[in-house]
Design a protein around this motif. Structure first.
Motif, PDB file in Angstrom:
ATOM      1  N   THR A 222       0.854  -0.807   0.118  1.00 29.80           N
ATOM      2  CA  THR A 222      -0.295  -0.287  -0.104  1.00 29.80           C
ATOM      3  C   THR A 222       0.996   1.396   0.106  1.00 29.80           C
ATOM      4  O   THR A 222       1.955   0.844  -0.051  1.00 29.80           O
ATOM      5  N   LEU A 223       0.492   2.284  -0.346  1.00 29.19           N
ATOM      6  CA  LEU A 223       1.482   3.472  -0.112  1.00 29.19           C
ATOM      7  C   LEU A 223       1.843   3.906   1.139  1.00 29.19           C
ATOM      8  O   LEU A 223       2.957   4.023   1.153  1.00 29.19           O
ATOM      9  N   ASP A 224       1.783   3.878   2.880  1.00 27.29           N
ATOM     10  CA  ASP A 224       1.527   3.275   3.618  1.00 27.29           C
ATOM     11  C   ASP A 224       2.396   2.433   3.996  1.00 27.29           C
ATOM     12  O   ASP A 224       3.548   3.017   4.245  1.00 27.29           O
ATOM     13  N   SER A 225       3.011   0.912   3.334  1.00 31.57           N
ATOM     14  CA  SER A 225       3.802   0.406   3.156  1.00 31.57           C
ATOM     15  C   SER A 225       4.952   0.719   2.608  1.00 31.57           C
ATOM     16  O   SER A 225       6.243   0.652   2.863  1.00 31.57           O
ATOM     17  N   VAL A 226       4.949   0.837   1.358  1.00 32.11           N
ATOM     18  CA  VAL A 226       6.226   1.932   0.141  1.00 32.11           C
ATOM     19  C   VAL A 226       6.751   3.031   1.335  1.00 32.11           C
ATOM     20  O   VAL A 226       7.620   3.095   1.184  1.00 32.11           O
ATOM     21  N   ARG A 227       6.082   3.534   2.001  1.00 37.02           N
ATOM     22  CA  ARG A 227       6.097   4.952   3.254  1.00 37.02           C
ATOM     23  C   ARG A 227       7.356   4.327   4.197  1.00 37.02           C
ATOM     24  O   ARG A 227       7.881   4.800   4.085  1.00 37.02           O
ATOM     25  N   GLU A 228       6.502   3.410   4.619  1.00 33.75           N
ATOM     26  CA  GLU A 228       7.383   2.258   5.794  1.00 33.75           C
ATOM     27  C   GLU A 228       8.937   2.612   5.318  1.00 33.75           C
ATOM     28  O   GLU A 228       9.971   3.144   5.664  1.00 33.75           O
ATOM     29  N   SER A 229       9.264   1.903   3.665  1.00 33.86           N
ATOM     30  CA  SER A 229       9.990   1.824   3.569  1.00 33.86           C
ATOM     31  C   SER A 229      10.703   2.466   3.004  1.00 33.86           C
ATOM     32  O   SER A 229      12.541   2.154   3.796  1.00 33.86           O
ATOM     33  N   LEU A 230      10.660   3.175   2.695  1.00 37.13           N
ATOM     34  CA  LEU A 230      11.660   4.367   2.586  1.00 37.13           C
ATOM     35  C   LEU A 230      11.988   4.958   3.793  1.00 37.13           C
ATOM     36  O   LEU A 230      13.077   5.870   3.795  1.00 37.13           O
ATOM     37  N   ILE A 231      11.253   5.314   4.927  1.00 37.37           N
ATOM     38  CA  ILE A 231      11.766   5.773   6.239  1.00 37.37           C
ATOM     39  C   ILE A 231      12.974   5.246   6.943  1.00 37.37           C
ATOM     40  O   ILE A 231      12.896   5.272   6.917  1.00 37.37           O
ATOM     41  N   GLY A 232      12.978   3.326   6.040  1.00 37.40           N
ATOM     42  CA  GLY A 232      13.544   2.837   6.887  1.00 37.40           C
ATOM     43  C   GLY A 232      14.640   2.747   5.851  1.00 37.40           C
ATOM     44  O   GLY A 232      15.939   2.428   6.902  1.00 37.40           O
ATOM     45  N   GLN A 233      15.002   2.901   4.795  1.00 38.44           N
ATOM     46  CA  GLN A 233      16.140   3.180   4.120  1.00 38.44           C
ATOM     47  C   GLN A 233      16.714   4.682   4.010  1.00 38.44           C
ATOM     48  O   GLN A 233      17.365   5.051   4.083  1.00 38.44           O
ATOM     49  N   GLU A 234      15.896   5.630   5.014  1.00 34.32           N
ATOM     50  CA  GLU A 234      16.195   6.813   5.683  1.00 34.32           C
ATOM     51  C   GLU A 234      17.604   6.521   6.032  1.00 34.32           C
ATOM     52  O   GLU A 234      18.992   6.907   6.642  1.00 34.32           O
ATOM     53  N   ASP A 235      16.993   5.345   7.328  1.00 34.78           N
ATOM     54  CA  ASP A 235      18.466   4.939   8.550  1.00 34.78           C
ATOM     55  C   ASP A 235      19.621   4.778   7.819  1.00 34.78           C
ATOM     56  O   ASP A 235      20.296   4.439   7.925  1.00 34.78           O
ATOM     57  N   THR A 236      18.969   3.498   6.628  1.00 38.01           N
ATOM     58  CA  THR A 236      20.634   3.178   5.809  1.00 38.01           C
ATOM     59  C   THR A 236      21.062   4.009   5.214  1.00 38.01           C
ATOM     60  O   THR A 236      23.003   4.320   5.340  1.00 38.01           O
ATOM     61  N   ILE A 237      19.918   4.991   5.111  1.00 38.94           N
ATOM     62  CA  ILE A 237      21.525   6.143   3.931  1.00 38.94           C
ATOM     63  C   ILE A 237      22.434   7.013   5.034  1.00 38.94           C
ATOM     64  O   ILE A 237      23.633   7.496   4.883  1.00 38.94           O
ATOM     65  N   ILE A 238      21.043   7.227   5.604  1.00 38.79           N
ATOM     66  CA  ILE A 238      22.362   8.718   6.847  1.00 38.79           C
ATOM     67  C   ILE A 238      23.515   7.673   7.438  1.00 38.79           C
ATOM     68  O   ILE A 238      24.723   8.222   7.491  1.00 38.79           O
TER      69      ILE A 238
END
Ligand SMILES: C=C(O[C@@H]1C=C(C(=O)O)C=C[C@H]1O)C(=O)O
Length: 257
Positions: A15-31
Motif C-alpha cells: 500500500t502507499l503506507d507500506s512503501v512509505r514505511e520502507s522509504l522511512i527505513g531506507q533513511e536510516d541506511t542512507i544516514i
C-alpha cells in the motif's frame, strides 16, 4: 491514506503506507552510510582516471567488479536493485528466485544511476567529506559503493510508489499518461506535506544517529555531529526526493504501454 493491495495476484499487499514505511527505513541506511563515509577524507586518488593497473578510476573498478559478483549470485533479480554498470554483467550462477512481478514490465528497466553517480561524486561528496588523503582507498571506496547503492535503491523505489499511486487512481493518471504530460503527472504524484516531513525527519535522525558521545563532560561534544544534519535535509530536498519523483514520472509515462 491508501489501503488497497497493489494487485490481487502479487500477494504482496503493498500500500502507499507500506512503501512509505520502507522509504522511512531506507533513511536510516542512507544516514548510516553517510556517517561511515565521513570518517575518511576525500582521498582524491580513488577518483583519478589514470591509476596504474586498472582500466578506470579505482572506485569505478571496485563498483564494477562488485556488481559483477553480485549479479552472479542474484542481486539484480530483485526489482529493487539497479546496477550502475548494467552493460556486460555476467549471468546468474544460482537458480533464479522467481520474485513475484509487481511492476509494470515497461517500467522495470528504468535506471537513472548515471545521474545518481554524477550527483554523488560531483555535488554531494564535497559537501560532507573533509579534504585530505589518509591512504585508506579500498575502505573508502567500499563506503562510496554502499552510499551509492542505498541512494539508488531509495530513488528507484519510486517505481513502486508510482505503481501504487496509479493502481489507487488509474482514472486520475491515465489521461496525463496518454497525453505524455510530465507536468501534470508530476503535480498529481507530489505531496508537499509528506516531503516537508521527510526533510524534518532525516535532519532529526542525522542528529540522533550522528551525535558525538562523550563519557566525561556531556556538554563537551554537544551540538557536534558526524554529518551535518542540515546537509542531510538538503540532500533529500535537492536530490533524493526530486530524483525519486523523476523515476515516478518516467515509470508512469510507460504505465499504459
Ligand atoms: C515518494 C512519494 O512521492 C513524492 C516523493 C516523496 C519522496 O521522495 O519522499 C515524497 C512525497 C511525494 O511528493 C510519496 O508520496 O511518498
Amino acid at each position: 491514506m491508501s489501503k488497497k493491495p497493489i494487485s490481487s495476484d502479487s500477494c504482496l499487499n503493498m500500500t502507499l503506507d507500506s512503501v512509505r514505511e520502507s522509504l522511512i527505513g531506507q533513511e536510516d541506511t542512507i544516514i548510516f552510510c553517510l556517517i561511515e563515509r565521513a570518517k575518511y577524507p576525500i582521498n582524491c586518488p580513488l577518483y583519478d582516471e589514470s591509476v596504474a593497473g586498472v582500466p578506470s578510476s579505482l572506485v569505478e573498478y571496485i563498483v564494477k567488479e562488485t556488481e559483477a559478483l553480485h549479479a552472479k549470485v542474484g542481486r539484480y533479480e530483485s526489482p529493487e536493485e539497479n546496477p550502475f554498470f548494467p552493460e556486460n554483467l555476467p549471468p546468474l550462477i544460482v537458480p533464479p528466485h522467481n520474485i513475484p512481478q509487481v511492476l509494470h514490465p515497461s517500467g522495470i528497466s528504468i535506471n537513472i544511476n548515471k545521474t545518481i553517480w554524477d550527483m554523488y561524486f560531483n555535488q554531494l561528496l564535497p559537501l560532507f567529506v573533509r579534504d585530505g588523503n589518509d591512504g585508506n582507498y579500498v575502505p573508502t571506496a567500499t563506503c562510496d559503493l554502499h552510499c551509492l547503492q542505498a541512494l539508488s535503491r531509495r530513488i528507484h523505489y519510486g517505481k513502486f510508489v508510482a505503481e501504487i499511486k496509479f493502481m489507487d487512481a488509474p482514472e486520475d493518471y491515465s489521461p496525463a499518461i496518454r497525453a505524455q504530460d510530465r507536468a501534470t503527472l508530476m503535480s498529481l504524484l507530489t505531496f508537499k506535506n509528506v516531503e516537508e516531513m521527510v526533510k524534518q525527519r532525516v535532519e532529526k535522525k542525522a542528529m540522533v544517529f550522528g551525535q558525538e558521545v562523550s563519557l566525561n563532560d556531556p556538554d563537551d561534544k554537544k551540538g557536534k555531529y558526524k554529518v551535518d544534519p542540515s546537509m542531510v535535509s538538503r540532500l533529500y530536498g535537492e536530490w533524493v526526493m526530486p530524483l525519486t519523483k523523476l523515476v515516478q514520472v518516467e515509470y508512469l509515462l510507460r504505465r499504459l504501454d
